[in-house]
Design a protein around this motif. Structure first.
Motif, PDB file in Angstrom:
ATOM      1  N   GLY A 120       0.782  -1.234   0.000  1.00 12.49           N
ATOM      2  CA  GLY A 120       0.000   0.000   0.000  1.00 12.49           C
ATOM      3  C   GLY A 120       0.811   1.280   0.000  1.00 12.49           C
ATOM      4  N   GLU A 121       2.127   1.180   0.106  1.00 10.97           N
ATOM      5  CA  GLU A 121       2.966   2.381   0.104  1.00 10.97           C
ATOM      6  C   GLU A 121       2.952   3.001  -1.295  1.00 10.97           C
ATOM      7  N   PRO A 122       2.760   4.326  -1.385  1.00 14.44           N
ATOM      8  CA  PRO A 122       2.702   4.972  -2.710  1.00 14.44           C
ATOM      9  C   PRO A 122       4.025   4.836  -3.466  1.00 14.44           C
ATOM     10  N   ARG A 123       3.915   4.667  -4.772  1.00 13.31           N
ATOM     11  CA  ARG A 123       5.094   4.581  -5.632  1.00 13.31           C
ATOM     12  C   ARG A 123       4.701   4.913  -7.070  1.00 13.31           C
ATOM     13  N   SER A 124       5.701   5.312  -7.837  1.00 12.57           N
ATOM     14  CA  SER A 124       5.452   5.585  -9.254  1.00 12.57           C
ATOM     15  C   SER A 124       5.166   4.263  -9.969  1.00 12.57           C
ATOM     16  N   ARG A 125       4.539   4.384 -11.138  1.00 14.73           N
ATOM     17  CA  ARG A 125       4.226   3.199 -11.942  1.00 14.73           C
ATOM     18  C   ARG A 125       4.773   3.377 -13.343  1.00 14.73           C
ATOM     19  N   LEU A 126       5.226   2.303 -13.930  1.00 17.87           N
ATOM     20  CA  LEU A 126       5.639   2.282 -15.330  1.00 17.87           C
ATOM     21  C   LEU A 126       4.602   1.481 -16.087  1.00 17.87           C
ATOM     22  N   THR A 127       4.027   2.085 -17.119  1.00 17.22           N
ATOM     23  CA  THR A 127       3.003   1.408 -17.911  1.00 17.22           C
ATOM     24  C   THR A 127       3.369   1.479 -19.380  1.00 17.22           C
ATOM     25  N   ASP A 128       2.661   0.686 -20.188  1.00 18.10           N
ATOM     26  CA  ASP A 128       2.840   0.811 -21.627  1.00 18.10           C
ATOM     27  C   ASP A 128       2.065   2.038 -22.112  1.00 18.10           C
ATOM     28  N   ALA A 129       2.094   2.296 -23.403  1.00 14.52           N
ATOM     29  CA  ALA A 129       1.473   3.506 -23.954  1.00 14.52           C
ATOM     30  C   ALA A 129      -0.031   3.566 -23.696  1.00 14.52           C
ATOM     31  N   GLU A 130      -0.676   2.406 -23.490  1.00 19.64           N
ATOM     32  CA  GLU A 130      -2.114   2.371 -23.211  1.00 19.64           C
ATOM     33  C   GLU A 130      -2.426   2.406 -21.713  1.00 19.64           C
ATOM     34  N   GLY A 131      -1.394   2.548 -20.866  1.00 20.59           N
ATOM     35  CA  GLY A 131      -1.606   2.635 -19.430  1.00 20.59           C
ATOM     36  C   GLY A 131      -1.656   1.295 -18.707  1.00 20.59           C
ATOM     37  N   ARG A 132      -1.309   0.213 -19.403  1.00 21.36           N
ATOM     38  CA  ARG A 132      -1.324  -1.115 -18.784  1.00 21.36           C
ATOM     39  C   ARG A 132       0.013  -1.399 -18.120  1.00 21.36           C
ATOM     40  N   PRO A 133       0.004  -2.118 -16.985  1.00 16.31           N
ATOM     41  CA  PRO A 133       1.267  -2.491 -16.339  1.00 16.31           C
ATOM     42  C   PRO A 133       2.097  -3.389 -17.256  1.00 16.31           C
ATOM     43  N   LEU A 134       3.402  -3.327 -17.099  1.00 12.82           N
ATOM     44  CA  LEU A 134       4.282  -4.186 -17.885  1.00 12.82           C
ATOM     45  C   LEU A 134       4.242  -5.610 -17.336  1.00 12.82           C
ATOM     46  N   ALA A 135       4.444  -6.571 -18.216  1.00 12.00           N
ATOM     47  CA  ALA A 135       4.558  -7.960 -17.778  1.00 12.00           C
ATOM     48  C   ALA A 135       5.826  -8.103 -16.948  1.00 12.00           C
ATOM     49  N   GLU A 136       5.806  -9.036 -16.022  1.00 15.21           N
ATOM     50  CA  GLU A 136       6.968  -9.273 -15.182  1.00 15.21           C
ATOM     51  C   GLU A 136       8.100  -9.860 -16.020  1.00 15.21           C
ATOM     52  N   LEU A 137       9.289  -9.276 -15.861  1.00 21.38           N
ATOM     53  CA  LEU A 137      10.462  -9.790 -16.572  1.00 21.38           C
ATOM     54  C   LEU A 137      10.959 -11.048 -15.875  1.00 21.38           C
ATOM     55  N   ARG A 138      11.201 -12.075 -16.638  1.00 20.74           N
ATOM     56  CA  ARG A 138      11.758 -13.316 -16.108  1.00 20.74           C
ATOM     57  C   ARG A 138      12.665 -13.924 -17.167  1.00 20.74           C
ATOM     58  N   PRO A 139      13.857 -14.372 -16.770  1.00 27.49           N
ATOM     59  CA  PRO A 139      14.719 -15.058 -17.740  1.00 27.49           C
ATOM     60  C   PRO A 139      14.060 -16.344 -18.226  1.00 27.49           C
ATOM     61  N   ARG A 140      14.262 -16.629 -19.485  1.00 29.71           N
ATOM     62  CA  ARG A 140      13.714 -17.849 -20.082  1.00 29.71           C
ATOM     63  C   ARG A 140      14.810 -18.550 -20.875  1.00 29.71           C
ATOM     64  N   GLY A 141      14.718 -19.857 -20.913  1.00 29.65           N
ATOM     65  CA  GLY A 141      15.657 -20.648 -21.696  1.00 29.65           C
ATOM     66  C   GLY A 141      15.321 -20.588 -23.174  1.00 29.65           C
ATOM     67  N   GLN A 142      16.130 -21.212 -23.990  1.00 26.42           N
ATOM     68  CA  GLN A 142      15.901 -21.238 -25.428  1.00 26.42           C
ATOM     69  C   GLN A 142      14.537 -21.825 -25.779  1.00 26.42           C
ATOM     70  N   ASP A 143      14.041 -22.742 -24.939  1.00 30.21           N
ATOM     71  CA  ASP A 143      12.737 -23.363 -25.181  1.00 30.21           C
ATOM     72  C   ASP A 143      11.574 -22.535 -24.641  1.00 30.21           C
ATOM     73  N   GLY A 144      11.854 -21.377 -24.029  1.00 30.34           N
ATOM     74  CA  GLY A 144      10.809 -20.514 -23.492  1.00 30.34           C
ATOM     75  C   GLY A 144      10.449 -20.798 -22.046  1.00 30.34           C
ATOM     76  N   ALA A 145      11.003 -21.853 -21.467  1.00 21.59           N
ATOM     77  CA  ALA A 145      10.697 -22.200 -20.084  1.00 21.59           C
ATOM     78  C   ALA A 145      11.385 -21.219 -19.130  1.00 21.59           C
ATOM     79  N   PRO A 146      10.717 -20.820 -18.039  1.00 15.29           N
ATOM     80  CA  PRO A 146      11.340 -19.915 -17.062  1.00 15.29           C
ATOM     81  C   PRO A 146      12.595 -20.537 -16.449  1.00 15.29           C
ATOM     82  N   LEU A 147      13.584 -19.690 -16.184  1.00 16.57           N
ATOM     83  CA  LEU A 147      14.834 -20.131 -15.566  1.00 16.57           C
ATOM     84  C   LEU A 147      15.017 -19.450 -14.212  1.00 16.57           C
ATOM     85  N   THR A 148      15.684 -20.136 -13.311  1.00 15.69           N
ATOM     86  CA  THR A 148      16.103 -19.559 -12.026  1.00 15.69           C
ATOM     87  C   THR A 148      17.619 -19.637 -11.976  1.00 15.69           C
ATOM     88  N   ALA A 149      18.207 -18.996 -10.979  1.00 18.63           N
ATOM     89  CA  ALA A 149      19.667 -19.053 -10.830  1.00 18.63           C
ATOM     90  C   ALA A 149      20.132 -20.491 -10.679  1.00 18.63           C
TER      91      ALA A 149
END
Length: 147
Positions: free
Chosen positions: A109-138
């Motif tokens: 609930g703490e106020p903060r700025s927001r980054l949105t796309d040109a239509e005002g929608r939130p950005l998708a969460e960035l996550r590393p992915r492998g060559q096959d598109g599967a999510p990767l962790t460290a």
């Protein structure tokens, strides 16, 4: 950028993370890059937005120009700083830092700025992915060290 071009050694010469941190990892450099993403800005504009001391701003701008992150051009009797292609490539880094901060640096609930796309929608969460598109962790990756 070769070590000889910079006139100094790298923290860890073979690590891309360390080299990147050497170039843009301090607080002011990343905030300058963040603000430059809004468009060209003069020394005075950066100083006003960031509340940064003149000598520190001058040093960071010089470093970012010397390493090809920013370029200067004349505009109305003064110089403005703009991101180069390398500087624009830092957008993903800034978004990743922003998203980490949204998850871990603010209370609910703490106020903060927001980054949105040109239509005002939130950005998708960035996550590393492998060559096959599967999510990767460290834990699912490894660093191949040289030398």
């Amino acid at each position: 950028m070769a070590e000889a071009e910079t006139g100094r050694g790298w923290t860890d010469p073979t690590c891309p993370v360390a080299r990147t941190v050497d170039l843009v990892g301090d607080r002011w450099s990343l905030l300058i890059v963040r603000d430059a993403m809004e468009g060209p800005a003069s020394f005075t504009e950066f100083r006003r937005r960031l509340g940064i001391a003149r000598n520190i701003l001058s040093d960071r701008l010089r470093k970012l120009v010397d390493h090809g992150v920013l370029v200067t051009s004349p505009s109305g009797g003064r110089h403005v700083y703009e991101l180069t292609g390398a500087g624009r490539d830092l957008f993903t880094v800034v978004v990743a830092l922003r998203q980490w901060g949204e998850r871990h640096a603010f209370a609910d609930g703490e106020p903060r700025s927001r980054l949105t796309d040109a239509e005002g929608r939130p950005l998708a969460e960035l996550r590393p992915r492998g060559q096959d598109g599967a999510p990767l962790t460290a834990g699912a990756t490894r660093v191949e060290r040289v030398g």
